[in-house]
Design a protein around this motif. Structure first.
Motif, PDB file in Angstrom:
ATOM      1  N   UNK A   1      -4.921  -4.990   6.272  1.00 17.36           N
ATOM      2  CA  UNK A   1      -5.939  -3.937   5.633  1.00 17.36           C
ATOM      3  C   UNK A   1      -5.848  -2.756   6.396  1.00 17.36           C
ATOM      4  N   UNK A   2      -6.185  -1.659   5.445  1.00 16.00           N
ATOM      5  CA  UNK A   2      -6.194  -0.376   6.274  1.00 16.00           C
ATOM      6  C   UNK A   2      -7.888   0.253   5.676  1.00 16.00           C
TER       7      UNK A   2
ATOM      8  N   UNK B   1      -1.041  11.585   1.798  1.00 17.60           N
ATOM      9  CA  UNK B   1       0.648  11.504   1.945  1.00 17.60           C
ATOM     10  C   UNK B   1       0.881  10.396   2.735  1.00 17.60           C
ATOM     11  N   UNK B   2       0.303  10.413   3.927  1.00 12.92           N
ATOM     12  CA  UNK B   2       0.749   9.406   5.060  1.00 12.92           C
ATOM     13  C   UNK B   2       0.472   7.989   4.483  1.00 12.92           C
ATOM     14  N   UNK B   3      -0.745   7.690   3.762  1.00  4.01           N
ATOM     15  CA  UNK B   3      -1.244   6.444   3.514  1.00  4.01           C
ATOM     16  C   UNK B   3      -0.228   6.058   2.102  1.00  4.01           C
TER      17      UNK B   3
ATOM     18  N   UNK C   1      -2.625  -2.850   0.963  1.00  2.00           N
ATOM     19  CA  UNK C   1      -4.289  -2.705   0.760  1.00  2.00           C
ATOM     20  C   UNK C   1      -5.093  -1.642   1.432  1.00  2.00           C
ATOM     21  N   UNK C   2      -5.800  -1.020   0.756  1.00  2.00           N
ATOM     22  CA  UNK C   2      -6.221   0.239   1.440  1.00  2.00           C
ATOM     23  C   UNK C   2      -7.648   0.188   0.629  1.00  2.00           C
TER      24      UNK C   2
ATOM     25  N   UNK D   1       2.451   7.585  -5.667  1.00  2.00           N
ATOM     26  CA  UNK D   1       3.438   7.944  -4.574  1.00  2.00           C
ATOM     27  C   UNK D   1       3.869   6.812  -3.715  1.00  2.00           C
ATOM     28  N   UNK D   2       3.508   5.497  -3.715  1.00  2.00           N
ATOM     29  CA  UNK D   2       3.940   4.590  -2.658  1.00  2.00           C
ATOM     30  C   UNK D   2       4.948   3.774  -3.123  1.00  2.00           C
ATOM     31  N   UNK D   3       5.861   3.571  -1.940  1.00  2.00           N
ATOM     32  CA  UNK D   3       7.140   2.500  -2.505  1.00  2.00           C
ATOM     33  C   UNK D   3       6.721   1.173  -2.745  1.00  2.00           C
ATOM     34  N   UNK D   4       5.421   0.724  -2.140  1.00  2.00           N
ATOM     35  CA  UNK D   4       4.864  -0.565  -2.477  1.00  2.00           C
ATOM     36  C   UNK D   4       3.836  -0.493  -3.378  1.00  2.00           C
ATOM     37  N   UNK D   5       3.578  -1.711  -4.217  1.00  2.00           N
ATOM     38  CA  UNK D   5       2.234  -1.721  -4.891  1.00  2.00           C
ATOM     39  C   UNK D   5       0.915  -1.577  -4.090  1.00  2.00           C
ATOM     40  N   UNK D   6       0.128  -0.672  -4.448  1.00  2.00           N
ATOM     41  CA  UNK D   6      -1.090  -0.373  -3.669  1.00  2.00           C
ATOM     42  C   UNK D   6      -2.220  -1.120  -4.211  1.00  2.00           C
ATOM     43  N   UNK D   7      -3.118  -1.543  -3.599  1.00  2.00           N
ATOM     44  CA  UNK D   7      -4.327  -2.132  -4.054  1.00  2.00           C
ATOM     45  C   UNK D   7      -5.207  -1.281  -3.309  1.00  2.00           C
ATOM     46  N   UNK D   8      -6.063  -0.728  -4.158  1.00  2.00           N
ATOM     47  CA  UNK D   8      -7.115   0.326  -3.439  1.00  2.00           C
ATOM     48  C   UNK D   8      -8.375   0.041  -3.992  1.00  2.00           C
ATOM     49  N   UNK D   9      -9.342   0.173  -2.855  1.00  2.00           N
ATOM     50  CA  UNK D   9     -10.822   0.097  -3.052  1.00  2.00           C
ATOM     51  C   UNK D   9     -11.470   1.030  -2.484  1.00  2.00           C
TER      52      UNK D   9
END
Length: 313
Positions: A72-73, A87-89, A96-97, A116-124
């Motif tokens: 988790x981030x 960009x860094x994120x 998971x962010x 813009x992410x190389x992986x699938x991002x799950x964002x909350x």
């Protein structure tokens, strides 16, 4: 769990404290003097109402590399600062962010991270109910017995909320899930912005402001005007109790403001140490955009805004 808290200010430091005490492997991202403090002394927090000081050892980094992967981030910072870290994120391979804090454009940030992410991002998105200020070597945290975070997605349930729950399972910390955090966050800053016009109106003298009946009534009316802007644009003001307070319970709202401004709580919540001028300015610009789209007058907002040094940027 392996967790990164990106941002080591007052709110991020308290969140890291909770997560460490819950048995997680916590890393904090910090820079400058705060980085040195964390490396030398750990995460030192003075709990204002609890009359105690804690110090937690945490891992510390100054940059987020793409290959640094966390379960988790949590990104905890002021609204104007979110854009600089996106960009860094996005480049990082953690999936998971949670963006925590005032936010006028969560959908835009989610779209950027996912595109813009190389992986699938799950964002909350979340908002932590606590306050405080920074002093050399430590953070002061102002909170109740149990801090709450309202958290959720943008119009749908979070299918990965069990991961978030797991991070807090051994903590005294309350998670309240909300389906549409865009509405919640917009409703929130329609409340806090007018409140932050109060102190500057009397050069920080809150006791004097508490006696300014005209100002307090303008602030309450401005909150309701903000709600009207949201309603015109199709948003539901949430929580509903906030709408009711500003529209149907104005006398109660007025009394609450007078009490708050006459006690040390007002200084803690609305004083110079608690208010970020650049964040208030950015949120006000977001309000101006919403108002323009709604096309309705907001005379009390206009009057308060003209005289507020918070908005002279």
């Amino acid at each position: 769990m392996k967790i990164l808290v990106y941002g080591a200010g007052v709110l991020g430091s308290y969140l890291a404290h909770v997560l460490v005490r819950g048995g997680n492997n916590v890393t904090m991202l910090a820079r400058g003097a705060r980085l040195d403090e964390l490396q030398k002394h750990g995460n030192v927090i003075r709990h204002y109402f609890q009359f105690r000081t804690t110090a937690d050892k945490v891992n510390v980094i100054s940059e987020l590399q793409p290959e640094d992967i966390y379960d988790l981030v949590f990104v905890v910072m002021k609204y104007p600062d979110f854009h600089s870290v996106l960009p860094a994120l996005a480049a990082n391979h953690s999936s998971r962010v949670v963006l925590v804090g005032n936010n006028a454009n969560p959908a835009e940030m989610m779209d950027y991270l996912q595109a813009n992410s190389p992986v699938q991002k799950q964002v909350a998105f979340g908002f932590q109910v606590s306050a405080g200020w920074r002093e050399p070597g430590r953070m002061f945290t102002v909170r109740g017995p149990q801090v709450q975070m309202t958290i959720g997605g943008l119009g749908e349930d979070l299918p990965w909320r069990t991961v978030i729950d797991q991070a807090f399972v051994n903590t005294k910390y309350k998670l309240v899930y909300h389906q549409n955090m865009d509405e919640w966050l917009k409703s929130h800053f329609m409340m806090i912005l007018p409140l932050n016009f109060i102190a500057p109106a009397h050069n920080g003298d809150l006791r004097k402001a508490a006696k300014d009946n005209k100002l307090l009534h303008q602030v309450i009316a401005a909150v309701d005007e903000g709600h009207q802007v949201l309603e015109k644009l199709g948003y539901t003001v949430t929580p509903a109790s906030q709408l009711k307070l500003a529209r149907k319970q104005r006398k109660m709202f007025y009394i609450m403001l007078k009490i708050m401004l006459s006690t040390p709580v007002g200084k803690i919540l609305l004083g110079d140490k608690a208010v970020s001028a650049d964040e208030m300015f950015a949120l006000y610009q977001a309000f101006i955009d919403l108002k323009s789209r709604a096309g309705i007058p907001t005379p009390n907002w206009d009057t308060l805004g003209i005289h507020s040094p918070l908005l002279q940027s």
